[in-house]
Design a protein around this motif. Sequence first.
Motif, PDB file in Angstrom:
ATOM      1  N   ALA A  45       0.806  -1.148  -0.022  1.00 55.07           N
ATOM      2  CA  ALA A  45       0.078   0.051  -0.194  1.00 55.07           C
ATOM      3  C   ALA A  45       0.897   1.195  -0.067  1.00 55.07           C
ATOM      4  O   ALA A  45       0.619   2.270  -0.711  1.00 55.07           O
ATOM      5  N   TYR A  46       2.101   1.255   0.819  1.00 50.80           N
ATOM      6  CA  TYR A  46       2.922   2.385   0.743  1.00 50.80           C
ATOM      7  C   TYR A  46       3.551   2.516  -0.697  1.00 50.80           C
ATOM      8  O   TYR A  46       3.659   3.739  -1.041  1.00 50.80           O
ATOM      9  N   GLY A  47       3.815   1.380  -1.152  1.00 51.94           N
ATOM     10  CA  GLY A  47       4.461   1.410  -2.446  1.00 51.94           C
ATOM     11  C   GLY A  47       3.368   2.152  -3.681  1.00 51.94           C
ATOM     12  O   GLY A  47       3.876   2.831  -4.369  1.00 51.94           O
ATOM     13  N   HIS A  48       1.924   1.531  -3.306  1.00 52.57           N
ATOM     14  CA  HIS A  48       1.178   2.110  -4.480  1.00 52.57           C
ATOM     15  C   HIS A  48       1.174   3.720  -4.221  1.00 52.57           C
ATOM     16  O   HIS A  48       0.696   4.401  -5.264  1.00 52.57           O
ATOM     17  N   ARG A  49       1.117   4.209  -2.882  1.00 46.41           N
ATOM     18  CA  ARG A  49       0.887   5.620  -2.734  1.00 46.41           C
ATOM     19  C   ARG A  49       2.248   6.407  -3.294  1.00 46.41           C
ATOM     20  O   ARG A  49       2.161   7.655  -3.966  1.00 46.41           O
ATOM     21  N   ILE A  50       3.510   5.850  -3.142  1.00 41.97           N
ATOM     22  CA  ILE A  50       4.596   6.700  -3.738  1.00 41.97           C
ATOM     23  C   ILE A  50       4.447   6.478  -5.240  1.00 41.97           C
ATOM     24  O   ILE A  50       4.782   7.497  -5.818  1.00 41.97           O
ATOM     25  N   GLU A  51       4.039   5.208  -5.782  1.00 36.76           N
ATOM     26  CA  GLU A  51       3.822   5.243  -7.299  1.00 36.76           C
ATOM     27  C   GLU A  51       2.872   6.332  -7.901  1.00 36.76           C
ATOM     28  O   GLU A  51       3.061   6.842  -8.946  1.00 36.76           O
ATOM     29  N   THR A  52       1.727   6.419  -6.976  1.00 39.63           N
ATOM     30  CA  THR A  52       0.858   7.551  -7.250  1.00 39.63           C
ATOM     31  C   THR A  52       1.434   8.963  -7.385  1.00 39.63           C
ATOM     32  O   THR A  52       1.118   9.685  -8.379  1.00 39.63           O
ATOM     33  N   ILE A  53       2.255   9.115  -6.604  1.00 38.36           N
ATOM     34  CA  ILE A  53       2.896  10.376  -6.558  1.00 38.36           C
ATOM     35  C   ILE A  53       4.057  10.463  -7.698  1.00 38.36           C
ATOM     36  O   ILE A  53       3.821  11.639  -8.273  1.00 38.36           O
ATOM     37  N   ALA A  54       4.631   9.350  -8.054  1.00 37.22           N
ATOM     38  CA  ALA A  54       5.434   9.504  -9.052  1.00 37.22           C
ATOM     39  C   ALA A  54       4.756   9.865 -10.395  1.00 37.22           C
ATOM     40  O   ALA A  54       5.118  10.427 -11.257  1.00 37.22           O
ATOM     41  N   GLU A  55       3.523   9.033 -10.769  1.00 43.73           N
ATOM     42  CA  GLU A  55       2.779   9.084 -11.884  1.00 43.73           C
ATOM     43  C   GLU A  55       2.218  10.657 -12.072  1.00 43.73           C
ATOM     44  O   GLU A  55       2.058  11.069 -12.904  1.00 43.73           O
ATOM     45  N   ALA A  56       1.687  11.154 -10.753  1.00 45.65           N
ATOM     46  CA  ALA A  56       1.177  12.392 -10.703  1.00 45.65           C
ATOM     47  C   ALA A  56       2.144  13.393 -11.441  1.00 45.65           C
ATOM     48  O   ALA A  56       1.702  14.681 -11.618  1.00 45.65           O
ATOM     49  N   THR A  57       3.355  13.233 -10.822  1.00 45.30           N
ATOM     50  CA  THR A  57       4.519  14.158 -10.939  1.00 45.30           C
ATOM     51  C   THR A  57       4.765  14.278 -12.663  1.00 45.30           C
ATOM     52  O   THR A  57       4.891  15.102 -13.241  1.00 45.30           O
ATOM     53  N   VAL A  58       4.807  13.071 -13.224  1.00 47.48           N
ATOM     54  CA  VAL A  58       5.048  13.151 -14.619  1.00 47.48           C
ATOM     55  C   VAL A  58       3.930  13.712 -15.517  1.00 47.48           C
ATOM     56  O   VAL A  58       4.133  14.370 -16.224  1.00 47.48           O
ATOM     57  N   GLU A  59       2.634  13.354 -14.945  1.00 49.55           N
ATOM     58  CA  GLU A  59       1.428  13.952 -15.542  1.00 49.55           C
ATOM     59  C   GLU A  59       1.472  15.315 -15.319  1.00 49.55           C
ATOM     60  O   GLU A  59       1.195  16.063 -16.499  1.00 49.55           O
ATOM     61  N   SER A  60       1.702  15.880 -14.214  1.00 51.29           N
ATOM     62  CA  SER A  60       1.676  17.553 -14.036  1.00 51.29           C
ATOM     63  C   SER A  60       2.785  18.254 -15.024  1.00 51.29           C
ATOM     64  O   SER A  60       2.551  19.259 -15.648  1.00 51.29           O
ATOM     65  N   TRP A  61       3.833  17.629 -15.021  1.00 47.43           N
ATOM     66  CA  TRP A  61       5.130  18.095 -15.726  1.00 47.43           C
ATOM     67  C   TRP A  61       4.768  18.016 -17.141  1.00 47.43           C
ATOM     68  O   TRP A  61       5.324  18.806 -18.132  1.00 47.43           O
ATOM     69  N   ARG A  62       4.138  16.844 -17.604  1.00 41.90           N
ATOM     70  CA  ARG A  62       3.823  16.755 -19.074  1.00 41.90           C
ATOM     71  C   ARG A  62       2.957  17.843 -19.380  1.00 41.90           C
ATOM     72  O   ARG A  62       2.788  18.151 -20.878  1.00 41.90           O
ATOM     73  N   SER A  63       1.779  18.103 -18.765  1.00 42.65           N
ATOM     74  CA  SER A  63       1.098  19.196 -19.109  1.00 42.65           C
ATOM     75  C   SER A  63       1.536  20.717 -19.022  1.00 42.65           C
ATOM     76  O   SER A  63       0.797  21.597 -19.261  1.00 42.65           O
ATOM     77  N   VAL A  64       2.810  20.723 -18.642  1.00 39.46           N
ATOM     78  CA  VAL A  64       3.497  22.179 -18.500  1.00 39.46           C
ATOM     79  C   VAL A  64       3.633  22.641 -20.184  1.00 39.46           C
ATOM     80  O   VAL A  64       4.187  22.007 -20.907  1.00 39.46           O
ATOM     81  N   GLN A  65       3.221  24.005 -20.556  1.00 33.54           N
ATOM     82  CA  GLN A  65       3.288  24.377 -21.708  1.00 33.54           C
ATOM     83  C   GLN A  65       4.640  25.175 -21.717  1.00 33.54           C
ATOM     84  O   GLN A  65       4.695  26.218 -20.826  1.00 33.54           O
ATOM     85  N   GLY A  66       5.543  25.053 -22.488  1.00 35.22           N
ATOM     86  CA  GLY A  66       6.936  25.830 -22.459  1.00 35.22           C
ATOM     87  C   GLY A  66       6.775  27.035 -23.399  1.00 35.22           C
ATOM     88  O   GLY A  66       5.895  27.369 -24.054  1.00 35.22           O
TER      89      GLY A  66
END
Length: 160
Positions: free
Chosen positions: A139-160
């Motif tokens: 469950a801890y790993g799943h929460r860390i994985e969710t944070i990692a995925e959310a981080t990639v998702e938000s950075w990918r949405s950034v418009q340069g």
Amino acid sequence: MADSPDVGRCECGAAAGPLGTCVDYYHAVLAEEQADARMYRWHPLVVCAFLLQHPSRAHPRHLDGQFRQLQLYVDQGLDALLRVGARQVARNKHGGHQDVELLAAYAPLPPGGPPASFRATFCGLPAGDGSFVSDGHPAYGHRIETIAEATVESWRSVQG
């Protein structure tokens, strides 16, 4: 509460939790990892995601590589990321440089960041009772994985 200019908000946009801002949770995770080898499995994700969500605490030249590592994780999973990390450690012992060819297939860090917020942050990391692994390591790993995925998702949405 730790070092946030707005006591109720963190650099990543998250509301502070009972421990404080994300940096307080990050330090608590790092300390607990030292006594719990099973938690340590997710250490690379913890470091990369934290620094990408809080780039003022990172060295800017490393953020691109950390972003690529999180993309590798999202694409190929934790075992692939750990293999790349082990290979890099071996190269470093012999005076090698970062193994950029392994991460070259992944997008560079977008220039328009950082994102204003993330759907999952370190302030939301503890289990319901406030500990990190009381509901189990998966469950801890799943929460860390969710944070990692959310981080990639938000950075990918950034418009340069």
